[in-house]
Write a protein that holds these residues in place. Structure first.
Motif, PDB file in Angstrom:
ATOM      1  N   ILE A 346       0.783  -1.594  -0.118  1.00 23.22           N
ATOM      2  CA  ILE A 346       0.206  -0.657  -0.200  1.00 23.22           C
ATOM      3  C   ILE A 346       1.286   1.025   0.047  1.00 23.22           C
ATOM      4  O   ILE A 346       1.886   1.433   0.486  1.00 23.22           O
ATOM      5  N   ALA A 347       0.874   2.123  -1.007  1.00 26.91           N
ATOM      6  CA  ALA A 347       1.435   3.789  -0.659  1.00 26.91           C
ATOM      7  C   ALA A 347      -0.074   4.405  -0.683  1.00 26.91           C
ATOM      8  O   ALA A 347      -1.278   4.819  -1.056  1.00 26.91           O
ATOM      9  N   VAL A 348       1.011   5.460   0.477  1.00 23.06           N
ATOM     10  CA  VAL A 348      -0.073   6.821   1.005  1.00 23.06           C
ATOM     11  C   VAL A 348       0.709   7.668   0.936  1.00 23.06           C
ATOM     12  O   VAL A 348       2.554   7.280   1.533  1.00 23.06           O
ATOM     13  N   PHE A 349       0.047   8.732   0.538  1.00 24.95           N
ATOM     14  CA  PHE A 349       0.550   9.919   0.445  1.00 24.95           C
ATOM     15  C   PHE A 349       0.125  11.142   1.662  1.00 24.95           C
ATOM     16  O   PHE A 349      -0.540  10.679   2.637  1.00 24.95           O
ATOM     17  N   GLY A 350       1.607  12.121   1.709  1.00 19.58           N
ATOM     18  CA  GLY A 350       1.229  12.960   2.638  1.00 19.58           C
ATOM     19  C   GLY A 350       2.147  13.739   3.695  1.00 19.58           C
ATOM     20  O   GLY A 350       3.671  12.502   3.540  1.00 19.58           O
ATOM     21  N   GLU A 351       1.960  14.343   4.491  1.00 25.71           N
ATOM     22  CA  GLU A 351       3.638  14.625   4.976  1.00 25.71           C
ATOM     23  C   GLU A 351       3.587  13.511   6.221  1.00 25.71           C
ATOM     24  O   GLU A 351       2.936  13.306   7.013  1.00 25.71           O
ATOM     25  N   LEU A 352       3.962  13.664   7.163  1.00 26.38           N
ATOM     26  CA  LEU A 352       4.758  12.804   8.460  1.00 26.38           C
ATOM     27  C   LEU A 352       3.915  12.397   9.196  1.00 26.38           C
ATOM     28  O   LEU A 352       2.802  11.677   9.918  1.00 26.38           O
ATOM     29  N   ALA A 353       2.968  14.259   9.702  1.00 27.54           N
ATOM     30  CA  ALA A 353       1.990  13.901  10.716  1.00 27.54           C
ATOM     31  C   ALA A 353       0.505  13.536  10.588  1.00 27.54           C
ATOM     32  O   ALA A 353       0.104  12.620  10.756  1.00 27.54           O
ATOM     33  N   GLU A 354       0.519  13.188   8.878  1.00 26.98           N
ATOM     34  CA  GLU A 354      -0.723  13.344   8.093  1.00 26.98           C
ATOM     35  C   GLU A 354      -0.730  11.631   7.776  1.00 26.98           C
ATOM     36  O   GLU A 354      -1.545  11.241   8.162  1.00 26.98           O
ATOM     37  N   LEU A 355       0.665  11.633   7.566  1.00 23.56           N
ATOM     38  CA  LEU A 355       0.816   9.430   7.859  1.00 23.56           C
ATOM     39  C   LEU A 355       0.301  10.150   8.848  1.00 23.56           C
ATOM     40  O   LEU A 355      -0.217   8.326   8.577  1.00 23.56           O
ATOM     41  N   ASN A 356       1.356   9.604   9.692  1.00 22.03           N
ATOM     42  CA  ASN A 356       0.850   9.366  11.261  1.00 22.03           C
ATOM     43  C   ASN A 356      -0.683   9.225  11.493  1.00 22.03           C
ATOM     44  O   ASN A 356      -0.765   7.552  11.869  1.00 22.03           O
ATOM     45  N   SER A 357      -0.884   9.809  11.474  1.00 20.89           N
ATOM     46  CA  SER A 357      -2.818  10.153  11.409  1.00 20.89           C
ATOM     47  C   SER A 357      -3.407   8.918  10.704  1.00 20.89           C
ATOM     48  O   SER A 357      -4.497   8.265  10.947  1.00 20.89           O
ATOM     49  N   SER A 358      -3.520   8.849   9.547  1.00 24.91           N
ATOM     50  CA  SER A 358      -4.037   8.249   9.060  1.00 24.91           C
ATOM     51  C   SER A 358      -3.811   6.664   8.878  1.00 24.91           C
ATOM     52  O   SER A 358      -4.400   6.054   8.786  1.00 24.91           O
ATOM     53  N   ILE A 359      -2.940   6.556   8.998  1.00 28.69           N
ATOM     54  CA  ILE A 359      -2.083   5.413   9.144  1.00 28.69           C
ATOM     55  C   ILE A 359      -2.431   4.635  10.448  1.00 28.69           C
ATOM     56  O   ILE A 359      -2.809   3.419  10.385  1.00 28.69           O
ATOM     57  N   ASN A 360      -2.480   5.330  11.584  1.00 31.17           N
ATOM     58  CA  ASN A 360      -2.555   4.612  12.722  1.00 31.17           C
ATOM     59  C   ASN A 360      -4.163   4.577  12.868  1.00 31.17           C
ATOM     60  O   ASN A 360      -4.425   3.619  13.693  1.00 31.17           O
ATOM     61  N   ALA A 361      -4.561   5.545  12.474  1.00 28.01           N
ATOM     62  CA  ALA A 361      -6.294   5.255  12.599  1.00 28.01           C
ATOM     63  C   ALA A 361      -6.555   4.205  12.278  1.00 28.01           C
ATOM     64  O   ALA A 361      -7.750   3.329  12.511  1.00 28.01           O
ATOM     65  N   THR A 362      -5.576   3.404  11.390  1.00 30.13           N
ATOM     66  CA  THR A 362      -6.647   1.705  10.932  1.00 30.13           C
ATOM     67  C   THR A 362      -6.297   0.849  11.520  1.00 30.13           C
ATOM     68  O   THR A 362      -7.073   0.300  11.659  1.00 30.13           O
ATOM     69  N   GLU A 363      -5.670   1.190  12.870  1.00 29.97           N
ATOM     70  CA  GLU A 363      -5.783   0.100  13.854  1.00 29.97           C
ATOM     71  C   GLU A 363      -5.223  -0.930  14.202  1.00 29.97           C
ATOM     72  O   GLU A 363      -5.170  -2.166  14.345  1.00 29.97           O
ATOM     73  N   HIS A 364      -4.353  -1.097  12.624  1.00 28.45           N
ATOM     74  CA  HIS A 364      -3.235  -2.490  12.239  1.00 28.45           C
ATOM     75  C   HIS A 364      -2.111  -1.749  11.528  1.00 28.45           C
ATOM     76  O   HIS A 364      -0.490  -2.352  12.119  1.00 28.45           O
ATOM     77  N   PHE A 365      -1.749  -1.136  11.379  1.00 31.73           N
ATOM     78  CA  PHE A 365      -1.078  -0.459  10.206  1.00 31.73           C
ATOM     79  C   PHE A 365      -0.328   0.686  11.165  1.00 31.73           C
ATOM     80  O   PHE A 365      -1.099   1.433  11.506  1.00 31.73           O
ATOM     81  N   HIS A 366       1.138   0.935  10.996  1.00 36.22           N
ATOM     82  CA  HIS A 366       1.374   2.051  11.289  1.00 36.22           C
ATOM     83  C   HIS A 366       2.696   1.528  10.547  1.00 36.22           C
ATOM     84  O   HIS A 366       3.817   0.677  10.485  1.00 36.22           O
ATOM     85  N   ILE A 367       2.999   3.445  10.646  1.00 35.92           N
ATOM     86  CA  ILE A 367       4.852   3.626  10.278  1.00 35.92           C
ATOM     87  C   ILE A 367       6.056   3.504  11.572  1.00 35.92           C
ATOM     88  O   ILE A 367       6.511   2.217  10.880  1.00 35.92           O
ATOM     89  N   GLY A 368       5.222   3.208  12.850  1.00 37.96           N
ATOM     90  CA  GLY A 368       5.746   2.279  13.654  1.00 37.96           C
ATOM     91  C   GLY A 368       7.140   2.171  14.109  1.00 37.96           C
ATOM     92  O   GLY A 368       7.889   3.038  14.079  1.00 37.96           O
ATOM     93  N   THR A 369       7.690   1.713  15.196  1.00 36.74           N
ATOM     94  CA  THR A 369       8.230   1.396  16.151  1.00 36.74           C
ATOM     95  C   THR A 369       8.778  -0.298  16.299  1.00 36.74           C
ATOM     96  O   THR A 369       7.853  -0.794  16.402  1.00 36.74           O
ATOM     97  N   GLY A 370       9.834  -0.543  16.594  1.00 30.95           N
ATOM     98  CA  GLY A 370      10.335  -1.141  17.120  1.00 30.95           C
ATOM     99  C   GLY A 370      11.396  -2.505  16.428  1.00 30.95           C
ATOM    100  O   GLY A 370      11.944  -1.704  15.484  1.00 30.95           O
ATOM    101  N   ASN A 371      12.326  -3.225  16.266  1.00 32.47           N
ATOM    102  CA  ASN A 371      13.637  -3.629  16.038  1.00 32.47           C
ATOM    103  C   ASN A 371      12.612  -4.936  15.119  1.00 32.47           C
ATOM    104  O   ASN A 371      12.459  -5.885  15.583  1.00 32.47           O
TER     105      ASN A 371
END
Length: 371
Positions: A346-371
Motif C-alpha cells: 500500500i502506498a500512502v501519501f502526505g507529510e509525516l504527521a498526516e501519514l501517522n494520523s491516517s495510517i495509525n487510524a486503521t488500528e492495524h498498520f503503522h509507520i511504527g517502532t520496534g526492531n
C-alpha cells in the motif's frame, strides 16, 4: 562497459519472489522478453515469457538460461557467482559477480567496507567456541552472534549481554563460521539505492525504514532526519558506487544512533523492497532503473515529488488490507499473485504527521517502532 541493448532482446532473471516478479514486469514495460529461472511454483515464473523452473545454482539450468538470454541479472545474492561466471559470457553479465561474493558473506562484507574506510560496527570472526570470548573482548557487550552466511534465519542469531551468554553460545555453536558484531539499542534505520552505468552514478533519495521482529513494516520518503544526515548517507553511497565493479541498482542499509553516528549496516545487489516507495514518490521504478543500467540506457535523476510511505502486506494483513481497499480511495494498492511471500503493498501519501494520523487510524498498520 554496458552495451546498448534494444527492445525485443531477452532479459534473463535468476531468482524469484517479489523482486524477480517485479523485475520481469519491468522488463516487459521496456519492451523486452524475459526468461526467469526460479524454484518450482515461484511467483516470478508467472511474469515470465519463458519460465525455467528449477534450482538456481544448477549448472545445466544456468546454461539453459544463458543460451536464451541477451543479458542476465539476479534478484538477490543467493546465486553462485563462480558458477554463473563460468556458464555465461562476460557481456551477458553487466553487473559482474564481485558483489555476490561480498554480500553473501557477512565477514567479507565487513572487511570490504572496512577497507573502504566505511564507518561500521565493531566485529570479529568466530570459528571455534573459544573464539566467542575473544571476540567479545574486542567488540564488547552487548553483541550479536550471527552466522557468516547470509540467508540463514534470524533464529540462528544470539544476543550476548553478559558472560553467561558467551558460555551458552559456545555450547550452542554449530559447525559453521560466525561473526560477533556490536549491538545497537533501537537505532533509526535508513537505506539508499544507487543506480550505476559504468562511470555514471545516480544516488536515489534516502528512505527511512521501520521494522517489527526483523520484518519491514513501512518505508518513508522523505526520511524524518535532517538534511546533513541525508547528505552523508548519499555521500557514502556514492563512494561505494565508485569503488564497486558493478552496473545496475544496488542498495545500502545504515544505522543512525541516538548521538547521530551513522554506521553502514549491509549491501544488497539489485532493487530491494524498501525501494518500492520510490516508484510512488519519485515516479521512477527502481526495477526499471536497474534494467536501464544493464541495457546500457542513460539514467534519469529521480527526485521526491510527493512525500509518502509504503506498507508491505503479508498474509496477516489481508483482512485489514481488504477493509482499507473499500474505504481509502486515495491510497494506492498493489497486490501480487497468490504464492508470493508478500501479498501486496500500500502506498500512502502526505507529510509525516498526516501519514501517522491516517495510517495509525486503521488500528492495524503503522509507520511504527520496534526492531
Amino acid at each position: 562497459m554496458a552495451q546498448f541493448i534494444e527492445p525485443g532482446s531477452v532479459v534473463g532473471i535468476i531468482g524469484g519472489g517479489v523482486l524477480g516478479y517485479r523485475l520481469a514486469l519491468a522488463a516487459r514495460r521496456l519492451g523486452m522478453h524475459t526468461v526467469v529461472l526460479a524454484g518450482q511454483g515461484d511467483v516470478a515464473l508467472q511474469a515470465a515469457d519463458m519460465s525455467l523452473a528449477g534450482e538456481i545454482n544448477n549448472e545445466e539450468n544456468l546454461k539453459r538460461l544463458a543460451s536464451l538470454a541477451t543479458v542476465i541479472t539476479y534478484a538477490d545474492e543467493t546465486i553462485d557467482g563462480t558458477l554463473l561466471s563460468r556458464v555465461a559470457r562476460a557481456e551477458q553479465l553487466p553487473s559482474g559477480t564481485d558483489i555476490l561474493a561480498v554480500t553473501q558473506d557477512r565477514y567479507l562484507e565487513k572487511v570490504y567496507l572496512d577497507d573502504l574506510n566505511m564507518n561500521i560496527l565493531p566485529y570479529a570472526q568466530v570459528v571455534t567456541p573459544n573464539d566467542i570470548a575473544k571476540a567479545v573482548e574486542t567488540v564488547g557487550f552487548p553483541a550479536l552472534l550471527k552466522p557468516i552466511q547470509k540467508g540463514v534465519g534470524v533464529d540462528q542469531q544470539l544476543r550476548l549481554t553478559q558472560p553467561q551468554d558467551v558460555a551458552r553460545a559456545a555450547q550452542l555453536l554449530q559447525q559453521r563460521p560466525y561473526i560477533v558484531e556490536a549491538w545497537l539499542d533501537q537505532p533509526e534505520e535508513f537505506s539508499v539505492l544507487v543506480a550505476k552505468v559504468d562511470d555514471q552514478v545516480t544516488v536515489l533519495p534516502v528512505v527511512q525504514n521501520f521494522f517489527d521482529q526483523h520484518q519491514l513494516t513501512a518505508s518513508l520518503v522523505p526520511p524524518a532526519c535532517d538534511d546533513a544526515v541525508q547528505e552523508e548517507i548519499q555521500r557514502v553511497a556514492g563512494v561505494l558506487a565508485k569503488k564497486m565493479a558493478y552496473n545496475g541498482v544496488f542498495g545500502v542499509e545504515l544505522f543512525l544512533t541516538k548521538n547521530r553516528t551513522l554506521y553502514v549496516k549491509r549491501l544488497y545487489p539489485g532493487p530491494q523492497l524498501f525501494g518500492d516507495v520510490l516508484e510512488h514518490t519519485t515516479g521512477y521504478s527502481p526495477y526499471e532503473l536497474h534494467l536501464r543500467a544493464l541495457l546500457g540506457w542513460p539514467l534519469p535523476t529521480p527526485v521526491v515529488t510527493l512525500p509518502g510511505a509504503l506498507l508491505p502486506l503479508r498474509l496477516g494483513d489481508s483482512t485489514a488490507a481488504m477493509t482499507q481497499v473499500q474505504i481509502k480511495p486515495e491510497w494506492q494498492f498493489h497486490f501480487f499473485p497468490e504464492g508470493a511471500p508478500l501479498i501486496g503493498e500500500i502506498a500512502v501519501f502526505g507529510e509525516l504527521a498526516e501519514l501517522n494520523s491516517s495510517i495509525n487510524a486503521t488500528e492495524h498498520f503503522h509507520i511504527g517502532t520496534g526492531n
